[in-house]
Design a protein around this motif. Structure first.
Motif: not given
Length: 118
Positions: A69-85
């Motif tokens: 994921p790109t940086d912006r999409v990683s932030r979305f995934l972190e907010a959704a709880g899919v990816k570790d911060k």
């Protein structure tokens, strides 16, 4: 083939609307993609549920296939709880320049002098 999960821009001038897509990293930003995974509307309020919509099952699938994921999409995934911060670095751009640092030091010295006089 190196895969990315990124934003593809749509909408008119000054009215952006983004699609979250899985695409080959060699394709242009708004070009060909393999699958649309969701949408992002930056014009909506930050607390709105409609601002970011994603099909999390498909996102998980593409992440398991090695998509980055790109940086912006990683932030979305972190907010959704899919990816570790992830820990992000504070770049040097955020630091004040030499002159601003010197002015801040001068102000600190001037503030310290009256405090010592009392």
């Amino acid at each position: 083939m190196s895969m990315k999960i990124r934003l593809a821009r749509g909408g008119s001038k000054k009215r952006p609307h983004y699609a979250i897509v899985a695409s080959d990293s060699r394709m242009p930003r708004d070009g060909r993609f393999i699958e649309k995974l969701g949408t992002y509307n930056p014009l909506l309020a930050k607390d709105s549920e409609e601002r970011v919509k994603m099909d999390l099952e498909r996102v998980q699938y593409w992440l398991s296939q090695g998509a980055q994921p790109t940086d912006r999409v990683s932030r979305f995934l972190e907010a959704a709880g899919v990816k570790d911060k992830a820990e992000r670095k504070n770049m040097k751009k955020a630091e004040p320049g030499k002159k601003a640092k010197a002015r801040a030091d001068e102000r600190a010295k001037k503030a310290a002098v009256p405090a010592e006089a009392e």
